[in-house]
Structures are given as C-alpha cells and as structure tokens.
Design a protein around this motif. Structure first.
Motif, short mmCIF file in Angstrom:
data_model
loop_
_atom_site.label_atom_id
_atom_site.label_comp_id
_atom_site.label_asym_id
_atom_site.label_seq_id
_atom_site.Cartn_x
_atom_site.Cartn_y
_atom_site.Cartn_z
N ASN A 7 64.64 -63.68 -9.92
CA ASN A 7 63.30 -63.08 -9.93
C ASN A 7 62.30 -63.76 -10.88
O ASN A 7 61.43 -63.09 -11.45
CB ASN A 7 63.39 -61.59 -10.27
N ALA A 10 58.67 -63.31 -9.61
CA ALA A 10 58.15 -61.96 -9.84
C ALA A 10 57.78 -61.76 -11.30
O ALA A 10 56.74 -61.17 -11.62
CB ALA A 10 59.19 -60.92 -9.40
N ARG A 13 54.59 -63.71 -12.00
CA ARG A 13 53.44 -63.02 -11.40
C ARG A 13 53.02 -61.83 -12.27
O ARG A 13 51.83 -61.55 -12.45
CB ARG A 13 53.80 -62.55 -9.99
N PRO A 44 56.61 -62.91 -4.19
CA PRO A 44 55.67 -62.31 -5.14
C PRO A 44 54.27 -62.93 -5.16
O PRO A 44 53.29 -62.25 -5.44
CB PRO A 44 56.37 -62.51 -6.49
#
Length: 211
Positions: A7, A10, A13, A44
């Motif tokens: 991730n 993510a 972001r 994302p």
C-alpha cells in the motif's frame, strides 16, 4: 509499485492530499506502469494528475548541439550521420548520447564522422551488451523467447495476436502469445503504445535482429 511494503501508493496519496504548499511531478519511462497508476479505477492515484507525454527533442536542436560538442574538441561529424542516429533511435536521448559518445572516442581530426562510423559505433555498443542479452534470453521461457525474437524481426507495427503473425513466426496460439506479452511487459522488456507492442531497449532490438 515495486517497493516490498504494501500500500505504498495509498500511503503516499494520504500525505500528498494534505500538502498544500508543493506540487508533485510523477515521471517515468515505464509507460504501462505509469498508465496503471493513474488510469485504473482501483488505484489510489486514479485521475489525480494531468498526464503529459514528452516528445523527442527536434532533430535540428540535436544537430546543432552535437556538432558544437564535437567542434569544441576539434572534431567533426556530418549532419547526415546525426540524422541517421536520430532515425535509428527515434530521437531517444539516452541512445543518441551513447552513440555520440562512442563516435567522439573514435573520432580523428580532419576526418568527419559519417554514417559508416555510426554503424561501427552501434555495433560496438551492441557487442558490449552481448553477455547481458544472452543472460536475458536464458531467463525467458521458450515461448517468451520465440515471441521476443518475432517482435524484433516484425518491427513496431506488428500485431502479435493476429493469426497472420502467429503463423508467420510459428507461435502456438493467440492466448499463449497474450500471456507471453504480459510477462514480457512485467519484465520491462517490451512496451505497448496505442496497441502496438515493441521492444523497449533499442540495443536489444538491434542485437536480436542480428542474431
């Protein structure tokens, strides 16, 4: 995308959307990776940036730039030799610089570098990579290797999943070719632009056409 942690996109972001005093540029030459990051609804960064594709530097700008550097060292290069390099590598900067570097090392005063000298420089650059490319082929499956060689001989306008292409290069099936295309893309050996698959590395491309 290649970090071992999960991730990362993510997380990045999350930080970026709260940063009000900076602008972010995401730059990369792996077209399919950049496309996935910003064009896939599941990612994302989906639709979070404006895209810009950088075009090659114009030939006339390259010509004056290259000639000036040769002349600073007391060497010369013919304009048609520069055009030849530009066309062979479709204006891609790294390869143009590499070949001009080889030419400069080979150059002699009062002997302008010409097209024949360019071919010598390209062959030298390709031979330099021979062991690397042999190792690369050895790591591919037989079907991936056959498809890669077929793409090299077919050129950029090839349609590798078409019946004509599969028959001409003695490949197994459209589904098998599609799987190999995906695998070669993941390895960053080929790229896909406007539906055309072609070899990412120009030196590898020319090496394969010679072997």
């Amino acid at each position: 995308m290649e970090y071992p942690e999960q991730n990362v996109e993510a997380l990045l972001r999350t930080y970026i959307q709260d940063c009000n005093n900076a602008r972010f540029i995401f730059s990369g030459s792996k077209r399919h990776m950049m496309g996935e990051m910003f064009s896939s609804p599941a990612r994302p960064f989906y639709q979070s940036a404006s895209t810009l594709s950088l075009k090659p530097i114009p030939l006339d700008s390259y010509t004056s730039f290259i000639r000036s550097h040769f002349e600073q060292g007391g060497m010369q290069i013919e304009s048609d030799a520069i055009s030849y390099i530009y066309e062979k590598f479709e204006g891609t900067t790294w390869y143009i610089q590499k070949i001009c570097n080889e030419l400069y090392a080979m150059a002699e005063q009062n002997h302008p570098c010409g097209i024949k000298d360019v071919d010598v420089a390209i062959n030298y650059a390709i031979e330099e990579k021979d062991d690397t490319y042999q190792d690369l082929l050895a790591r591919l499956s037989a079907k991936q290797k056959a498809l890669l060689i077929a793409l090299a001989h077919a050129g950029k306008n090839a349609k590798p999943t078409s019946g004509e292409f599969i028959k001409k290069y003695h490949l197994s099936s459209a589904s098998a070719v599609q799987r190999c295309l995906s695998a070669l893309q993941e390895k960053d050996i080929i790229t896909n632009h406007t539906g055309n698959y072609y070899i990412y590395d120009y030196f590898l491309y020319y090496w394969l056409t010679k072997n």
